[in-house]
Motif scaffolding. Structure first.
Motif, PDB file in Angstrom:
ATOM      1  N   ILE A 113      43.617  32.364 -52.789  1.00  0.00           N
ATOM      2  CA  ILE A 113      45.093  31.351 -53.266  1.00  0.00           C
ATOM      3  C   ILE A 113      46.139  31.630 -53.682  1.00  0.00           C
ATOM      4  O   ILE A 113      46.102  33.090 -54.436  1.00  0.00           O
ATOM      5  N   GLY A 114      47.419  31.126 -53.616  1.00  0.00           N
ATOM      6  CA  GLY A 114      48.193  31.393 -53.411  1.00  0.00           C
ATOM      7  C   GLY A 114      49.530  30.448 -54.320  1.00  0.00           C
ATOM      8  O   GLY A 114      49.865  29.714 -53.867  1.00  0.00           O
ATOM      9  N   THR A 115      50.284  30.562 -55.146  1.00  0.00           N
ATOM     10  CA  THR A 115      51.236  29.736 -55.721  1.00  0.00           C
ATOM     11  C   THR A 115      52.227  30.105 -55.496  1.00  0.00           C
ATOM     12  O   THR A 115      52.692  31.078 -55.420  1.00  0.00           O
ATOM     13  N   CYS A 116      53.143  29.088 -54.652  1.00  0.00           N
ATOM     14  CA  CYS A 116      54.576  29.236 -54.601  1.00  0.00           C
ATOM     15  C   CYS A 116      55.591  28.147 -54.923  1.00  0.00           C
ATOM     16  O   CYS A 116      55.131  27.678 -55.029  1.00  0.00           O
ATOM     17  N   SER A 117      56.880  28.027 -54.809  1.00  0.00           N
ATOM     18  CA  SER A 117      57.665  27.606 -55.081  1.00  0.00           C
ATOM     19  C   SER A 117      58.620  26.605 -53.591  1.00  0.00           C
ATOM     20  O   SER A 117      60.071  25.847 -53.951  1.00  0.00           O
ATOM     21  N   ILE A 139      49.490  26.619 -52.649  1.00  0.00           N
ATOM     22  CA  ILE A 139      50.346  25.454 -53.139  1.00  0.00           C
ATOM     23  C   ILE A 139      51.655  25.955 -53.602  1.00  0.00           C
ATOM     24  O   ILE A 139      52.210  26.860 -54.348  1.00  0.00           O
ATOM     25  N   ASN A 140      52.515  24.970 -53.142  1.00  0.00           N
ATOM     26  CA  ASN A 140      53.742  24.597 -53.682  1.00  0.00           C
ATOM     27  C   ASN A 140      53.797  24.153 -55.228  1.00  0.00           C
ATOM     28  O   ASN A 140      53.631  22.802 -55.156  1.00  0.00           O
ATOM     29  N   TYR A 141      54.336  24.913 -55.894  1.00  0.00           N
ATOM     30  CA  TYR A 141      54.154  23.722 -56.904  1.00  0.00           C
ATOM     31  C   TYR A 141      54.964  22.948 -57.486  1.00  0.00           C
ATOM     32  O   TYR A 141      54.995  22.463 -58.219  1.00  0.00           O
ATOM     33  N   VAL A 152      49.617  22.015 -59.084  1.00  0.00           N
ATOM     34  CA  VAL A 152      49.326  22.723 -59.144  1.00  0.00           C
ATOM     35  C   VAL A 152      47.637  22.965 -59.427  1.00  0.00           C
ATOM     36  O   VAL A 152      45.979  22.891 -58.619  1.00  0.00           O
ATOM     37  N   ALA A 153      47.303  22.593 -60.795  1.00  0.00           N
ATOM     38  CA  ALA A 153      45.874  21.978 -61.670  1.00  0.00           C
ATOM     39  C   ALA A 153      45.384  20.934 -61.466  1.00  0.00           C
ATOM     40  O   ALA A 153      43.792  21.423 -60.901  1.00  0.00           O
ATOM     41  N   ALA A 154      46.057  19.908 -60.423  1.00  0.00           N
ATOM     42  CA  ALA A 154      45.229  18.424 -59.473  1.00  0.00           C
ATOM     43  C   ALA A 154      44.289  19.141 -58.714  1.00  0.00           C
ATOM     44  O   ALA A 154      43.159  19.611 -58.043  1.00  0.00           O
ATOM     45  N   VAL A 155      45.209  20.281 -57.879  1.00  0.00           N
ATOM     46  CA  VAL A 155      45.111  20.764 -56.573  1.00  0.00           C
ATOM     47  C   VAL A 155      43.439  22.046 -56.579  1.00  0.00           C
ATOM     48  O   VAL A 155      42.458  21.936 -55.645  1.00  0.00           O
ATOM     49  N   MET A 170      51.464  27.860 -66.815  1.00  0.00           N
ATOM     50  CA  MET A 170      50.799  29.098 -65.827  1.00  0.00           C
ATOM     51  C   MET A 170      49.668  29.606 -66.275  1.00  0.00           C
ATOM     52  O   MET A 170      48.485  29.978 -65.457  1.00  0.00           O
ATOM     53  N   PHE A 171      50.400  30.402 -67.084  1.00  0.00           N
ATOM     54  CA  PHE A 171      49.140  31.093 -67.965  1.00  0.00           C
ATOM     55  C   PHE A 171      47.902  30.396 -67.915  1.00  0.00           C
ATOM     56  O   PHE A 171      46.611  31.011 -67.882  1.00  0.00           O
ATOM     57  N   ASN A 172      48.532  29.159 -69.353  1.00  0.00           N
ATOM     58  CA  ASN A 172      46.967  28.705 -69.537  1.00  0.00           C
ATOM     59  C   ASN A 172      46.552  27.880 -68.748  1.00  0.00           C
ATOM     60  O   ASN A 172      45.725  27.943 -68.647  1.00  0.00           O
ATOM     61  N   LEU A 173      47.226  27.460 -66.976  1.00  0.00           N
ATOM     62  CA  LEU A 173      46.880  26.793 -66.378  1.00  0.00           C
ATOM     63  C   LEU A 173      45.580  28.319 -65.441  1.00  0.00           C
ATOM     64  O   LEU A 173      44.165  27.179 -65.408  1.00  0.00           O
TER      65      LEU A 173
END
Length: 254
Positions: free
Chosen positions: A78-82, A99-101, A106-109, A129-132
């Protein structure tokens, strides 16, 4: 790897030099970003086939390698991006679930798609993002911190917002957090570089380079363009590793 990198010329001890088959900017992406991903995942990730790996800033300089190396380990990535453009890039290098934040929560997805959590997080953003990432860990999950770009310009991002609750969160999941700093693993550097160079030469590893062609003032050429390249990085526009051409054939990287 040495102080004074933003210069037209520099001198390094021969023992730190790595031979490359040709002169091209793609090899610069491996020097720090590639080796960081390779060694950290090998030493701290303990990746096994079928595990779920979350890579933050996945379309960036080091994220691109974390995605590809995790896929080579037969993990689900899984990868986050903008942006949608970055999401398309991530798919092209094997990311299973971008996942396009900027467009998605992101948390819900993650909660919907991975209710049991993710096994490994390769984290380089910091702050929320660290917390998530911590909250998204599965039982016995491992979080690898290789940076915190959200806090490089300010004091934010250095520590998790909910630092007081962190011990309890980790305890409940038997999870772990480990930091990675490349300088502490230099004994493995040469082997990592040679392995990555071989993978790239065999077509097994993409080394995406961003020369700034899509920046407002165009390609990053000359020392005077370094400040533009840094700003371009901080606003998250780059795809892959940013490279500044100094004076051909000398090149530098961010």
């Amino acid at each position: 790897m040495a102080p004074g990198s933003f210069a037209e010329y520099t001198v390094v001890p021969a023992k730190f030099a790595v031979p490359v088959p040709s002169l091209k900017p793609e090899f610069l992406t491996l020097l720090i970003s590639g080796t960081t991903a390779y060694i950290s995942l090998k030493e701290l990730g303990d990746l096994t086939e079928g595990e779920k790996v979350l890579v933050t800033a996945a379309a960036g300089g080091t994220g691109q390698f974390a995605v590809q190396l995790s896929k080579k380990a037969k993990c689900h990535v899984i990868g986050t991006c903008s942006s949608h453009e970055k999401a398309s890039f991530l798919k092209s290098i094997g990311c299973d679930f971008p996942i396009n934040y900027k467009a998605e929560n992101v948390a819900a997805v993650l909660k919907k798609e991975y209710p049991q959590g993710v096994d490994v997080v390769y984290e380089s953003v910091g702050g929320e993002m660290f917390n998530l990432a911590v909250r998204s860990l599965a039982t016995k999950g491992r979080l690898i911190i290789i940076g915190f770009i959200s806090g490089y310009q300010t004091a934010s991002g250095l520590l998790p917002v909910n630092a007081g609750a962190l011990p309890a969160v980790l305890l409940k999941k038997s999870a772990s957090i480990r930091g990675f700093f490349l300088n502490h693993y230099l004994s493995q550097y040469q082997e990592a570089m040679m392995t990555l160079l071989k993978m790239h030469s065999n077509g097994e590893l993409m080394c995406e380079v961003d020369l700034g062609d899509k920046s407002p003032e165009g390609r990053f050429i000359g020392l005077e363009s370094v400040f533009r390249a840094v700003d371009y990085m901080y606003i998250g526009k780059n795809i892959g590793k940013i490279v500044v051409e100094l004076s051909h054939p000398v090149i530098s990287k961010l």
